[in-house]
Design a protein around this motif. Structure first.
Motif: not given
Lengths: 344, 386
Positions: A51, A53, A60, A62, A64, B71, B78, B152, B365-366
């Protein structure tokens, strides 16, 4: 061995972990590979399982990976090139926050054109819907409206049976002059009303009410015939149901757009809706005038008879009634004269 | 080049050195001030583009716009230089919204057809929704949190139905029964339900919410409101007397709607300003009470010292700027607000932040994170509530 052109520096997070280490990502034989600083491969996966992004605007980019690891780089543009993801949102030299100047202009223009397109296409769509509704709905609606009006506003006519029969005869001649009919049998009824004065009303159940004052105001048969033709045209053009559908639809759309908020916006929307409804009403009047003018010509009568009697109905009004007003349900007499003369 | 060895000797130590990462004394406490690095200009153009596209697509694009804006806001929030990630699929949100609208229309039709014939239909539907709402709230929170990540690792929400029912349905009733005096406690309960059931990977959050300062603020606001009402009353009597001469002429004022409207408008403005100040004071104090001393598994601790006067000023100026600019200043207001809040939050990390592990629910993850359209529905209904 490695394609030096397409390598982007960033952080690689271990699978399902917040721990990261430095590395580069590159594309090798259709796979995206993350190479650690010590030249060992951290992860490698076919592009379609990864994936992307896009990031950008200070975010940033990314990648995945299917094993739960993640590569992140401040070089979002570089990462996009490695991934091969170039879509319409890709920032480039000519893009300003996601769109080219042409894109921005087109978008602004489209937003400004939208009200115009709506104004043009909405009546057509609503009318198409109205014509698919069964005639029984109009009849039911008309029965109800007529009963209410009859008990609240109207009283029995003082006209003699002879005059009533004569006018009914005129009405039959008018109906015969029309090509199109609504499919509902029309009938003419005679009533008297002090509040409505000189007027005639068409109900969607086919009932046309002729008020005594109107008959007394008329100076010739052709004037009455013109008024009857105008009212009958309201029936043949399904104006009542078209009006109902247009108004209901407007209410639904406005409700969806601005919600249930008691604000200034709601007031503005109400005013806008009312103005639009007035314009629809005037549109229907003009349609009826044009059809009446055509019918009168077929009967060999004077189409302008309608405006003659209308002028007499509003004789105290003067210039104000000659001009069309935004706040009026009926067009100005000048416009109506044009409609009966040129219509059809 | 010198490298500092990590306690477990992982190559991550070197990487962090190279990238200017956070580690200096393994196992020691480090404080990370939250920062918001978003810019008003960029956010303005993003908001404008997504809004206009939503308009020309009759709202369809708004699912994509919502995700893009989220997003931006989360990514620029941060901790220790790492932004949050937001991974929701706009298509899921769109389908969810379409189902929600479809259901709404279906309910309308059912009402129109059956409404007059079936008694208590409204009541049955209201009760049904009452029992469904707590569940929808849970699903919506899960949807958002599972699609939110930091370094992550995904967040998650593990709240149960019954607790949700208590907090969202029963407690608001209690607020009414207590004449509003339970309000701060109820608000705190609701927020604690959300945070205490939140997970970051396998680590849980825990709040230490203090009610003392919150009630102090609450009663100060009530006291100020009483004083304000008295002053306003006197001011209105004086202004009425000044304009009509004597109280016996009040009837004259009633007969003069224009003058009456002017007077009402003049009184309306200070009431709005007072309300805005009171609301901002309460929510500023509320956020501090909620998040100060909040714990995250593994000995990490937050401190919250959002400057309340600054927060109040930002909130009120945002409201007026947004209204006077017909909404154009809204993105600028969001950026200011987020900067102010982030500036008051500090994470006191116990050692490094690299030992969080994803929970198996949300790992992978994905491919691991596919939520159904129903969660999009929940999101559509409760977007405003969360």
């Amino acid at each position: 061995m490695l394609d030096e052109e397409l390598r982007v520096v960033g952080r690689w997070y271990r699978p399902n972990s917040s721990r990261y280490e430095g590395g580069v990502v590159l594309r090798r034989q259709g796979e995206l590979c993350v190479i650690r600083d010590d030249d060992t491969v951290a992860v490698s996966a076919p592009t379609h399982l990864v994936d992307h992004e896009a990031g950008g605007n200070g975010l940033e980019g990314r990648l995945l990976f299917p094993d739960g690891s993640q590569f992140e780089s401040a070089d979002a543009d570089g990462l996009r090139r490695v991934f091969g993801n170039v879509d319409w949102r890709t920032p480039g030299k000519n893009r300003f926050y996601g769109l080219t100047p042409v894109g921005w202009s087109a978008l602004l223009l489209a937003v400004m054109l939208l009200p115009y397109l709506f104004w043009q296409s909405y009546p057509l769509a609503a009318d198409a819907l109205a014509r698919t509704l069964p005639p029984e709905m109009g009849v039911a609606l008309g029965d109800q409206a007529f009963e209410q009006a009859d008990s609240a506003l109207l009283s029995p006519s003082h006209l003699s049976g002879y005059r009533q029969d004569r006018i009914s005869g005129l009405f039959d001649r008018v109906v015969a002059a029309f090509d199109e009919h609504s499919g509902i049998e029309p009938r003419i009824v005679f009533r008297r009303s002090e509040r409505l004065g000189a007027n005639a009303i068409a109900f969607p159940n086919g009932t046309i009410v002729v008020l005594d004052d109107l008959v007394n105001l008329s100076e010739s048969d052709d004037e009455l015939m013109a008024v009857l033709a105008h009212e009958y045209a309201h029936l043949t053009h399904v104006h009542s149901m078209r009006n109902v559908v247009r108004s209901t639809g407007l209410g639904v759309i406005v409700g969806l757009l601005i919600g249930d908020t008691a604000t200034l916006l709601e007031e503005a929307a109400a005013i806008g809706t009312a103005l639009l409804q007035f314009s629809y009403s005037r549109e229907f009047e003009i349609e009826a005038d044009e059809a009446a003018g055509e019918a009168m010509r077929r009967l060999g009568e004077d189409p302008q008879a309608l405006v003659r009697i209308l002028r007499r109905m509003v004789k105290d009004c003067g210039e104000a009634c000659e001009q069309t007003s935004l706040l009026s349900t009926h067009p100005g007499l000048k416009e109506r004269l044009e409609a009966v003369t040129n219509g059809g | 080049m010198t490298t500092i060895e990590m306690d477990d000797g992982a190559p991550g130590g070197r990487a962090q050195q190279l990238l200017g990462g956070a580690s200096e004394a393994p196992g020691g406490a480090r404080s990370h001030q939250l920062t918001f690095t978003g810019e008003a200009g960029a956010y303005f153009w993003i908001c404008l583009r997504t809004f206009l596209l939503a308009v020309v697509t009759f709202g369809i694009y708004d699912a994509w716009g919502t995700v893009e804006r989220q997003k931006y806001r989360l990514g620029h929030t941060r901790i220790d230089g790492h932004g949050f990630g937001y991974h929701a699929n706009p298509m899921t949100i769109l389908i969810g919204r379409l189902i929600a609208i479809g259901a709404l229309i279906a309910i309308q039709i059912v009402f129109a057809v059956l409404g007059p014939a079936v008694p208590f239909l409204t009541l049955a539907l209201a009760v049904g929704l009452l029992f469904l709402a707590p569940w929808f709230i849970i699903r919506a929170l899960q949807f958002h949190l599972r699609n939110t990540s930091y370094r992550n690792v995904r967040f998650d929400f593990l709240g149960g139905y019954w607790k949700s029912f208590q907090v969202h349905i029963l407690l608001p009733i209690l607020t009414v029964l207590s004449f509003g005096f339970a309000y701060p406690w109820v608000r705190m309960k609701m927020a604690r339900y959300k945070i205490d059931n939140m997970r970051f990977g396998t680590s849980g959050f825990e709040t230490q919410s203090k009610l003392g300062p919150l009630y102090a603020a609450f009663f100060s606001i009530i006291g100020a409101a009483v004083l304000f009402a008295i002053v306003l009353y006197l001011a209105s009597v004086v202004s009425v007397l000044a304009s009509v001469g004597s109280l016996n002429d009040l009837e004259a004022l009633e007969n003069n709607p224009e003058q009456f409207a002017t007077l009402a408008a003049v009184l309306y403005v200070p009431i709005i300003v007072f309300y805005l100040i009171a609301r901002a004071v309460f929510s500023g104090v509320f956020m501090n009470c909620l998040m100060n001393d909040m714990r995250l598994g593994g000995g990490h601790r937050f401190s919250a010292e959002i400057p309340v006067p600054r927060f109040v000023w930002v909130s009120i100026s945002n409201t007026f700027a947004t209204a006077l600019s017909f909404g154009l200043a809204y993105p600028w207001g969001v950026v200011r607000r987020m900067r102010t809040i982030a500036g008051g939050l500090i994470l006191h990390a116990n050692g490094d932040l690299d030992r969080f592990v994803a929970h198996q629910n949300t790992a992978g993850g994905a491919v691991g994170m596919e939520m159904g359209a129903l969660d999009g529905v929940a999101d559509g209904i409760f977007t405003g509530a969360i």
